[in-house]
Scaffold this motif. Sequence first.
Motif, PDB file in Angstrom:
ATOM      1  N   ILE A  94      42.213  40.429  48.342  1.00  0.00           N
ATOM      2  CA  ILE A  94      42.665  40.097  46.803  1.00  0.00           C
ATOM      3  C   ILE A  94      43.089  38.666  47.043  1.00  0.00           C
ATOM      4  O   ILE A  94      44.063  38.425  47.709  1.00  0.00           O
ATOM      5  CB  ILE A  94      43.985  40.905  46.384  1.00  0.00           C
ATOM      6  CG1 ILE A  94      43.375  42.562  46.235  1.00  0.00           C
ATOM      7  CG2 ILE A  94      44.237  40.487  44.879  1.00  0.00           C
ATOM      8  CD1 ILE A  94      42.391  42.706  45.512  1.00  0.00           C
ATOM      9  N   ASP A  95      42.330  37.726  46.442  1.00  0.00           N
ATOM     10  CA  ASP A  95      42.668  36.453  46.320  1.00  0.00           C
ATOM     11  C   ASP A  95      44.002  35.969  45.565  1.00  0.00           C
ATOM     12  O   ASP A  95      44.496  36.892  45.053  1.00  0.00           O
ATOM     13  CB  ASP A  95      41.688  35.509  46.026  1.00  0.00           C
ATOM     14  CG  ASP A  95      41.219  35.641  44.538  1.00  0.00           C
ATOM     15  OD1 ASP A  95      41.986  36.275  43.704  1.00  0.00           O
ATOM     16  OD2 ASP A  95      40.335  35.343  44.060  1.00  0.00           O
ATOM     17  N   ASP A  97      44.383  34.667  42.887  1.00  0.00           N
ATOM     18  CA  ASP A  97      44.339  34.979  41.507  1.00  0.00           C
ATOM     19  C   ASP A  97      44.353  36.454  41.046  1.00  0.00           C
ATOM     20  O   ASP A  97      44.139  37.026  40.053  1.00  0.00           O
ATOM     21  CB  ASP A  97      43.175  34.218  40.684  1.00  0.00           C
ATOM     22  CG  ASP A  97      43.363  32.733  40.852  1.00  0.00           C
ATOM     23  OD1 ASP A  97      44.593  32.320  40.873  1.00  0.00           O
ATOM     24  OD2 ASP A  97      42.143  32.224  41.035  1.00  0.00           O
ATOM     25  N   GLY A  98      44.468  37.300  42.165  1.00  0.00           N
ATOM     26  CA  GLY A  98      44.582  38.797  41.868  1.00  0.00           C
ATOM     27  C   GLY A  98      42.854  39.198  41.760  1.00  0.00           C
ATOM     28  O   GLY A  98      42.750  40.335  41.261  1.00  0.00           O
ATOM     29  N   VAL A  99      41.937  38.481  42.135  1.00  0.00           N
ATOM     30  CA  VAL A  99      40.595  39.014  42.126  1.00  0.00           C
ATOM     31  C   VAL A  99      40.117  39.674  43.563  1.00  0.00           C
ATOM     32  O   VAL A  99      40.240  39.045  44.635  1.00  0.00           O
ATOM     33  CB  VAL A  99      39.662  37.864  41.456  1.00  0.00           C
ATOM     34  CG1 VAL A  99      38.373  38.243  41.621  1.00  0.00           C
ATOM     35  CG2 VAL A  99      39.970  37.200  40.400  1.00  0.00           C
ATOM     36  N   PRO A 100      39.522  40.869  43.454  1.00  0.00           N
ATOM     37  CA  PRO A 100      38.981  41.556  44.690  1.00  0.00           C
ATOM     38  C   PRO A 100      37.770  40.501  45.161  1.00  0.00           C
ATOM     39  O   PRO A 100      37.056  39.981  44.346  1.00  0.00           O
ATOM     40  CB  PRO A 100      38.437  42.966  44.273  1.00  0.00           C
ATOM     41  CG  PRO A 100      39.226  43.009  43.166  1.00  0.00           C
ATOM     42  CD  PRO A 100      39.263  41.926  42.329  1.00  0.00           C
TER      43      PRO A 100
END
Length: 224
Positions: A94-95, A97-100
Motif C-alpha cells: 500500500i503506497d 496514498d493508500g492505493v494498492p
Amino acid sequence: PAAVAAAALVKIAFFPDRPADANPDVPGGQIVEPHWEVGRGTVTNDIVLSGTVAADEAVPIPATVSGVVWEVYVTKGQWVDAGADVLRIRGDVIDADGVPQTVWRTVTAPASGVLASLTAIEDASVSAGAAVGQIAPPTFHVTGSIPPEELYRLIQRPTEATVTVNGGPAPFTCTNLQILTPVAGEDSGSGNAPSGPTLRCAVPADVTVFAGLTAQIVIPGGVA
C-alpha cells in the motif's frame, strides 16, 4: 691369627662401638641461611585453555517483501556468492496514498556459502523479514570455557589468541577474540547453555580446520 680373630669377636660381642654421648650443654643444631642467585628474565601471564573448533552459524535469507514467490534461481546444496540472486517475489503493498501497488523484489544472498536450506517454493506466500532459506558459510571459529577467576589476570581485554589444533596445522593467530558472559534470564534454546564465561575467536580463512577438532588456546595476559 686364630687368637686375633677370637679377640675381635669378643670385642664385637661385649664391647660394641658406640658414638660418644652428646653434651647437653653444647647445641648440636645448625642454622643455614639460604641464598638465591638473582638474574634478569621474562615473566609471562598467559592463560592456557582447551577449546573446540566449530563451524560458524548459518546466515538466514530474509524475504524483502510480503507476497508470492514468483521464481527461484537456486537449489539447495549449491554454492552461492554474496549478492547472488536467490528468488523473485511479487509483492502487494500500500503506497502513501493508500492505493494498492504491485512490486517486484529480488532476494539476494546475504553471504557466501552453501545453501543449507531453501524453504520457499514457487507460488508460495512469504512474509517480509521471514527466512526463505539459510546459507552455511565456509568459516570456522574456536570456542572454549574460561574460569571466572582467570578474568582477573586479563588487565586489558585481548583481541586475539594463539591456537594450536591437536593434530592439525601449525599454531596460528585467532582473531576477533570475544569473551562472552551469560546474562541472567538468557536462553540460548539449546538446553545446554554455558554457566560461565566463554571465549570465541575467528579462524583465518587460509587455515584448514574441521568442526569438532580440539585445540589449545593461549591468551596473552601481559609480559614483564
